[in-house]
Design a protein around this motif. Structure first.
Motif, short mmCIF file in Angstrom:
data_model
loop_
_atom_site.label_atom_id
_atom_site.label_comp_id
_atom_site.label_asym_id
_atom_site.label_seq_id
_atom_site.Cartn_x
_atom_site.Cartn_y
_atom_site.Cartn_z
N VAL A 70 0.82 -1.21 0.00
CA VAL A 70 0.00 0.00 0.00
C VAL A 70 0.86 1.27 0.00
N THR A 71 1.97 1.23 0.74
CA THR A 71 2.76 2.46 0.94
C THR A 71 3.93 2.62 -0.01
N MET A 72 4.27 1.59 -0.76
CA MET A 72 5.51 1.65 -1.55
C MET A 72 5.52 2.80 -2.55
N GLY A 73 4.36 3.17 -3.09
CA GLY A 73 4.34 4.21 -4.11
C GLY A 73 3.94 5.58 -3.61
N THR A 74 3.72 5.74 -2.30
CA THR A 74 3.22 7.01 -1.78
C THR A 74 4.14 8.18 -2.12
N ILE A 75 5.44 7.97 -1.95
CA ILE A 75 6.41 9.03 -2.27
C ILE A 75 7.40 8.57 -3.33
N ALA A 76 7.74 7.27 -3.33
CA ALA A 76 8.71 6.75 -4.28
C ALA A 76 8.27 6.95 -5.73
N GLN A 77 6.99 6.79 -5.99
CA GLN A 77 6.48 6.97 -7.36
C GLN A 77 6.67 8.41 -7.82
N MET A 78 6.45 9.36 -6.92
CA MET A 78 6.62 10.76 -7.28
C MET A 78 8.10 11.09 -7.51
N ARG A 79 8.97 10.43 -6.76
CA ARG A 79 10.40 10.62 -6.99
C ARG A 79 10.80 10.10 -8.37
N SER A 80 10.30 8.91 -8.70
CA SER A 80 10.67 8.31 -9.99
C SER A 80 10.11 9.11 -11.17
N GLU A 81 8.94 9.75 -10.97
CA GLU A 81 8.34 10.55 -12.04
C GLU A 81 8.85 11.98 -12.06
N GLY A 82 9.62 12.35 -11.03
CA GLY A 82 10.18 13.69 -10.97
C GLY A 82 9.19 14.77 -10.59
N THR A 83 8.09 14.37 -9.92
CA THR A 83 7.06 15.35 -9.54
C THR A 83 7.09 15.72 -8.07
N ILE A 84 8.01 15.13 -7.32
CA ILE A 84 8.05 15.40 -5.89
C ILE A 84 8.43 16.85 -5.60
N GLU A 85 9.40 17.38 -6.36
CA GLU A 85 9.82 18.77 -6.14
C GLU A 85 8.68 19.73 -6.45
N TYR A 86 7.95 19.44 -7.54
CA TYR A 86 6.82 20.30 -7.91
C TYR A 86 5.74 20.29 -6.82
N SER A 87 5.45 19.10 -6.29
CA SER A 87 4.42 18.98 -5.26
C SER A 87 4.79 19.76 -4.00
N LEU A 88 6.09 19.77 -3.68
CA LEU A 88 6.54 20.45 -2.46
C LEU A 88 6.58 21.96 -2.62
N THR A 89 6.45 22.44 -3.86
CA THR A 89 6.41 23.89 -4.07
C THR A 89 4.99 24.44 -4.09
#
Length: 498
Positions: A70-89
């Protein structure tokens, strides 16, 4: 604050909806429930009680699979897609972002657990549930889910690969589950053995689902959840602020403080145990009769527990519960109950004392590195009062420990034993042969004797507290029956087994 919580609610709802918009989530949920209920119904009919204990005993092992998935993709998927930085802004705080991920994952796992409620309802038609224990079982499961989900979120914040996050989180949860088992503790020194038992998910979960809310278990689960979430927050901020930043330095200080507070709270909780007994029969609380007897003790009763430091894991909860029960006695006794714990393995004098009392080391068969190993250990108890002694050679379970202790205390502190008489001569069985265990238990607290009407005894003695007539097969003569009736009319007590 209101807008903050409203934003958090919207984010959590969006994250939770993403689970149910994905067909994979339904497949995972269905497989989890099918496997869980299969393991339950496979063994439930072997037990003659309406209980979900078997269901919850296997839950930690199933969450080992469900939570990482359930939790494996909560943040890791956003890292792999490169959207984590955008989400944090975005105009949300990193904490809101993290908590929305955690709450959505936790709710999904909680829904999976609560979907077993129909099983409880169906079993209730075949027997009466202890609702207090049932409540604690579900509450303990939610505590366990909270802790494991926080671990899964933390691991997901470290990786870009979802598969790496799944394997790593499953490994960490697995280690925390088995760390207190014999498989691990047998090869550890004493200090590490005690530490392993206290950080084990399984030991704390097992304590809660039996029907007791212990402050030690609550603090453990809550502190574990907060610690892993704070670590996740640090790595999120590290992603947002690529270089060393004042926010990162403050976060490091905050995380260090949270971990320190968590450790201190867990240590203090072990020194000041408070618990709430949720079972309907108050199975883990002293009975009113025990409290009355303890409060009336005329002098100090000393209780000594002889316990080895490295007992097999299955007896660690027994030792813990024994200590809790003795603390309850000590609290009610108001200074009239004193107990201490001695380790015969490390104290030669304690070993001699235990041997003289008849408390000897017991052998256990345990598995060490895939081999059977014989281990010896003590877990006995001795009660002393004004030169009198009563002892339990080995405490197998605490289920009847209160009964035994209260019986010892009452028997040793009573000024005079009440008299119980077994009537004989009408085909009644000899109590020593027909009811040996019953007669032995009565002997511990009462003056037990037999009476046969003959030339030397033609009347009932004056001082009888209870008359027992156990299964007569012949008619009791009228003159003797009249004496029994007169005895009852004068306030006498009788137990008649027919």
């Amino acid at each position: 604050m209101r807008n903050y919580l409203k934003t958090l609610y919207i984010l959590t709802l969006r994250e939770l909806r993403s689970y149910f918009d994905n067909i994979t989530s339904y497949v995972v949920l269905l497989l989890f429930l099918l496997l869980w209920e299969f393991l339950f119904f496979r063994d439930i009919f072997l037990y003659s009680e309406a209980s979900l204990r078997i269901l919850f005993d296997v839950l930690p092992w199933l969450l080992l699979i469900l939570v990482p998935a359930v939790t494996m993709g909560t943040i890791a998927q956003m890292r792999s897609e490169g959207t984590i930085e955008y989400s944090l802004t975005q105009p949300i705080t990193p904490l809101q972002f993290l908590l929305s991920k955690f709450l959505a994952s936790f709710k999904f796992v909680a829904i999976a657990i609560l979907l077993t409620l129909p099983v409880a309802v169906s079993l209730s038609f075949f027997g009466k549930f202890d609702l207090g224990i049932l409540f604690s079982q579900y509450l303990g499961s939610l505590f366990l889910a909270s802790a494991t989900v926080s671990i899964g979120i933390f691991v997901s914040s470290l990786f870009k690969s979802q598969m790496a996050a799944l394997i790593t989180s499953a490994f960490i949860i697995f280690v925390l589950t088995i760390v207190g088992s014999d498989l691990v503790t047998l090869s550890l020194p004493l200090v590490l053995t005690l530490l392993a038992e206290r950080i084990s998910l399984m030991s704390h979960f097992s304590s809660v689902i039996r029907g007791v809310l212990d402050i030690r278990d609550i603090i453990y689960f809550l502190s574990l959840t907060v610690i892993f979430l704070s670590l996740s927050l640090f790595f999120l901020l590290k992603t947002k602020y690529a270089k060393v930043h004042v926010v990162l330095r403050r976060t490091i200080s905050l995380v260090t403080t949270i971990i320190g507070i968590g450790v201190v709270l867990n240590v203090l909780a072990n020194q000041l145990p408070y618990r709430l007994d949720l079972s309907q029969g108050k199975l883990y609380s002293l009975s009113p009769a025990t409290k009355k007897i303890v409060k009336e003790i005329p002098d100090v009763v000393n209780i000594t527990v002889y316990a080895s430091s490295k007992l097999p894991t299955k007896f660690q909860p027994v030792l813990r519960d024994t200590k809790d029960i003795l603390r309850d006695y000590q609290l009610v006794g108001g200074g009239k109950i004193h107990f201490e714990i001695k380790n015969p393995d490390e104290d030669a004098t304690a070993e001699e004392e235990a041997g003289a009392l008849g408390i000897n080391a017991v052998q256990f068969n345990v598995i060490d590195k895939e081999e059977f190993k014989v281990q010896k250990g003590y877990l006995g108890l001795n009660v002393t009062y004004q030169g009198k002694n009563e002892m339990i050679p080995f405490i197998q379970s605490t289920a009847d420990l209160e009964y035994q202790l209260t019986g010892f205390i009452k028997g040793m502190t009573s000024s005079g034993k009440k008299k119980i008489v077994f009537l004989q001569g009408h085909g009644e069985g000899d109590p020593q042969q027909m009811y040996p265990q019953f007669e032995q238990e009565l002997q511990k607290q009462y003056d037990v004797s037999t009476l046969t009407f003959d030339d030397s005894h033609q009347t009932l003695p004056d001082k009888i507290d209870t008359l027992i007539i156990a299964g007569p097969t012949e008619k009791i003569p009228d003159d003797q029956a009249q004496q029994i009736v007169a005895y009852l009319k004068n306030g006498g007590s009788a137990l008649i087994l027919v």
